[in-house]
Design a protein around this motif. Structure first.
Motif, PDB file in Angstrom:
ATOM      1  N   GLN A  98       0.861  -1.170   0.000  1.00 20.44           N
ATOM      2  CA  GLN A  98       0.000   0.000   0.000  1.00 20.44           C
ATOM      3  C   GLN A  98       0.909   1.235   0.000  1.00 20.44           C
ATOM      4  O   GLN A  98       2.009   1.185   0.535  1.00 20.44           O
ATOM      5  N   ARG A 100       0.113   5.437   0.300  1.00 25.99           N
ATOM      6  CA  ARG A 100      -0.949   6.445   0.379  1.00 25.99           C
ATOM      7  C   ARG A 100      -0.397   7.851   0.086  1.00 25.99           C
ATOM      8  O   ARG A 100       0.440   8.358   0.818  1.00 25.99           O
ATOM      9  N   SER A 146      -9.678  -6.451  -3.119  1.00 26.46           N
ATOM     10  CA  SER A 146      -9.910  -5.519  -2.015  1.00 26.46           C
ATOM     11  C   SER A 146     -11.287  -4.922  -2.203  1.00 26.46           C
ATOM     12  O   SER A 146     -11.840  -4.982  -3.312  1.00 26.46           O
ATOM     13  N   LEU A 147     -11.838  -4.278  -1.195  1.00 26.18           N
ATOM     14  CA  LEU A 147     -13.071  -3.526  -1.449  1.00 26.18           C
ATOM     15  C   LEU A 147     -12.762  -2.405  -2.442  1.00 26.18           C
ATOM     16  O   LEU A 147     -13.646  -1.919  -3.152  1.00 26.18           O
ATOM     17  N   THR A 148     -11.462  -2.090  -2.556  1.00 25.87           N
ATOM     18  CA  THR A 148     -11.097  -1.078  -3.559  1.00 25.87           C
ATOM     19  C   THR A 148     -11.063  -1.666  -4.965  1.00 25.87           C
ATOM     20  O   THR A 148     -10.770  -0.966  -5.938  1.00 25.87           O
ATOM     21  N   ARG A 153     -11.047   5.248  -2.907  1.00 21.72           N
ATOM     22  CA  ARG A 153     -10.892   6.152  -1.770  1.00 21.72           C
ATOM     23  C   ARG A 153      -9.756   7.104  -2.143  1.00 21.72           C
ATOM     24  O   ARG A 153      -8.769   6.668  -2.766  1.00 21.72           O
ATOM     25  N   VAL A 156      -5.266   6.597  -2.431  1.00 22.22           N
ATOM     26  CA  VAL A 156      -4.752   5.236  -2.636  1.00 22.22           C
ATOM     27  C   VAL A 156      -4.994   4.802  -4.087  1.00 22.22           C
ATOM     28  O   VAL A 156      -5.359   3.650  -4.363  1.00 22.22           O
ATOM     29  N   TYR A 159      -3.134   1.595  -5.638  1.00 21.19           N
ATOM     30  CA  TYR A 159      -3.648   0.387  -4.977  1.00 21.19           C
ATOM     31  C   TYR A 159      -5.039   0.068  -5.527  1.00 21.19           C
ATOM     32  O   TYR A 159      -5.338  -1.068  -5.898  1.00 21.19           O
ATOM     33  N   PRO A 189     -11.110  -8.384   0.482  1.00 25.31           N
ATOM     34  CA  PRO A 189     -11.197  -8.051   1.902  1.00 25.31           C
ATOM     35  C   PRO A 189     -11.667  -6.611   2.100  1.00 25.31           C
ATOM     36  O   PRO A 189     -11.346  -5.736   1.283  1.00 25.31           O
ATOM     37  N   GLY A 190     -12.368  -6.399   3.188  1.00 25.50           N
ATOM     38  CA  GLY A 190     -12.718  -5.028   3.582  1.00 25.50           C
ATOM     39  C   GLY A 190     -11.602  -4.449   4.431  1.00 25.50           C
ATOM     40  O   GLY A 190     -10.434  -4.793   4.252  1.00 25.50           O
ATOM     41  N   TYR A 191     -11.953  -3.541   5.334  1.00 25.93           N
ATOM     42  CA  TYR A 191     -10.931  -2.972   6.215  1.00 25.93           C
ATOM     43  C   TYR A 191     -10.574  -3.994   7.290  1.00 25.93           C
ATOM     44  O   TYR A 191     -11.361  -4.277   8.180  1.00 25.93           O
ATOM     45  N   MET A 192      -9.376  -4.554   7.165  1.00 28.41           N
ATOM     46  CA  MET A 192      -8.929  -5.648   8.032  1.00 28.41           C
ATOM     47  C   MET A 192      -7.861  -5.151   9.005  1.00 28.41           C
ATOM     48  O   MET A 192      -7.109  -4.206   8.700  1.00 28.41           O
ATOM     49  N   MET A 196      -0.526  -3.518   7.513  1.00 24.12           N
ATOM     50  CA  MET A 196      -0.617  -2.556   6.408  1.00 24.12           C
ATOM     51  C   MET A 196      -1.574  -1.411   6.759  1.00 24.12           C
ATOM     52  O   MET A 196      -1.439  -0.294   6.284  1.00 24.12           O
ATOM     53  N   ASN A 197      -2.561  -1.739   7.596  1.00 28.34           N
ATOM     54  CA  ASN A 197      -3.567  -0.731   7.947  1.00 28.34           C
ATOM     55  C   ASN A 197      -3.342  -0.101   9.317  1.00 28.34           C
ATOM     56  O   ASN A 197      -4.191   0.650   9.798  1.00 28.34           O
ATOM     57  N   LEU A 200      -3.998   3.490   9.920  1.00 25.50           N
ATOM     58  CA  LEU A 200      -5.426   3.839   9.857  1.00 25.50           C
ATOM     59  C   LEU A 200      -6.127   3.428  11.159  1.00 25.50           C
ATOM     60  O   LEU A 200      -6.975   4.133  11.683  1.00 25.50           O
ATOM     61  N   PHE A 206     -10.228   7.953  11.474  1.00 24.15           N
ATOM     62  CA  PHE A 206     -10.374   6.930  10.432  1.00 24.15           C
ATOM     63  C   PHE A 206     -11.027   5.679  11.036  1.00 24.15           C
ATOM     64  O   PHE A 206     -11.913   5.072  10.429  1.00 24.15           O
TER      65      PHE A 206
HETATM   66  C1  GCO Z   1      -6.757   2.189   2.722  1.00 21.84           C
HETATM   67  C2  GCO Z   1      -6.640   0.715   3.047  1.00 21.84           C
HETATM   68  C3  GCO Z   1      -7.412  -0.109   2.037  1.00 21.84           C
HETATM   69  C4  GCO Z   1      -7.263  -1.529   2.457  1.00 21.84           C
HETATM   70  C5  GCO Z   1      -8.575  -2.000   2.939  1.00 21.84           C
HETATM   71  C6  GCO Z   1      -9.477  -2.474   1.830  1.00 21.84           C
HETATM   72  O1  GCO Z   1      -5.735   2.895   2.799  1.00 21.84           O
HETATM   73  O2  GCO Z   1      -7.899   2.591   2.419  1.00 21.84           O
HETATM   74  O3  GCO Z   1      -5.280   0.298   3.041  1.00 21.84           O
HETATM   75  O4  GCO Z   1      -6.948   0.155   0.749  1.00 21.84           O
HETATM   76  O5  GCO Z   1      -6.760  -2.316   1.464  1.00 21.84           O
HETATM   77  O6  GCO Z   1      -8.353  -3.002   3.857  1.00 21.84           O
HETATM   78  O7  GCO Z   1      -8.987  -3.656   1.282  1.00 21.84           O
END
Ligand code: GCO
Length: 255
Positions: A98, A100, A146-148, A153, A156, A159, A189-192, A196-197, A200, A206
């Motif tokens: 990731q 950002r 990803s949900l992305t 968003r 990102v 990504y 996956p959603g916000y896990m 990496m997160n 956040l 957030f």
């Molecule tokens: C972000 C997060 C998302 C993750 C999320 C969705 O910065 O918004 O890193 O991109 O990937 O878990 O998969």
């Protein structure tokens, strides 16, 4: 009958980027369902430690340290498996990074690095796996989206674009490989709760946004991907291909 459908006994699974995070959780889940594991990562020391932790739980695990962005290393890794007579039955393309930053501040080389790691690597590793699955007449490819893959968003972009590409790469794999009894699907996956997160998760506003925007009202746990991974890796999904299953607490389905 139903439990046998989900058994991975006798199958070998390669999970890229599986030293930690979602890849490690998915790898452990596939091992618990009976798969022989091949972990992958670029940091050999971290990979060996992760492999040892899973061996301590009684699983059969090999560590294969190579960079999925290095095509020659990927080709060599598969040649080594060929020489050892090891067939990859299940490929999980999980490796990803990731980064950002608003696009107007984003350096092209950072764009390229994210696209290479999160999307192109899935093509390269998938191609090497499929070259061997096709003659065998069977295989499973699970791409981690990803949900992305569905929603954007701000900050990102690379990504998001890569994960959107993962959704369509999964369909392209289906177009070319389903006839060879290879089922290619994706998990979104959603916000896990992952490293990496972490930035956040640690950000109170957030964190509140994720909990408010997610119908389930919480972050997801990496182990909550295991059931979907086992389904897509097993005979239970032999007539499922080109799909992306969102494990996201309902986020992509609700405004
Ligand atoms: C972000 C997060 C998302 C993750 C999320 C969705 O910065 O918004 O890193 O991109 O990937 O878990 O998969």
């Amino acid at each position: 009958m139903s439990t046998q459908l989900f058994s991975l006994a006798g199958k070998t699974a390669l999970v890229t980027g599986s030293s930690r995070g979602l890849g490690f959780a998915i790898a452990e889940g596939l091992a618990a369902a009976g798969a022989r594991l091949m972990l992958n990562g670029v940091d050999a020391a971290r990979l060996d430690a992760s492999a040892a932790a899973l061996r301590d739980k009684g699983y059969t695990v090999d560590a294969h340290a190579f960079d999925v962005c290095d095509e020659a290393a990927v080709v060599a890794a598969f040649a080594k498996l060929d020489a050892a007579g090891i067939a990859v039955d299940i490929l999980v393309n999980n490796a990803g990074v990731q980064y950002r930053k608003p696009m107007v501040e984003l350096a092209t080389e950072d764009w390229r690095r994210v696209i290479e790691t999160n999307l192109t690597s899935a093509f390269v590793v998938g191609r090497e796996a499929a070259r061997r699955m096709i003659p065998r007449g069977r295989g499973k490819v699970i791409n981690i989206g990803s949900l992305t893959s569905e929603l954007a968003r701000a900050t990102v972009a690379p990504y998001t674009v890569a994960k959107g590409g993962i959704k369509m790469l999964t369909r392209a794999m289906t177009a070319e490989w389903a006839a060879h009894n290879i089922q290619a699907n994706a998990i979104g996956p959603g916000y896990m709760l992952t490293d990496m997160n972490q930035a956040l998760i640690d950000n109170p506003s957030f964190d509140a946004w994720v909990k408010g925007r997610t119908p389930a009202g919480r972050w997801g746990k990496p182990e909550e991907l295991i059931g979907t991974a086992i389904f897509l890796a097993s005979d239970a999904s032999n007539y499922v291909s080109g799909q992306i299953i969102y494990v996201d607490g309902g986020m992509v389905s609700v405004l």
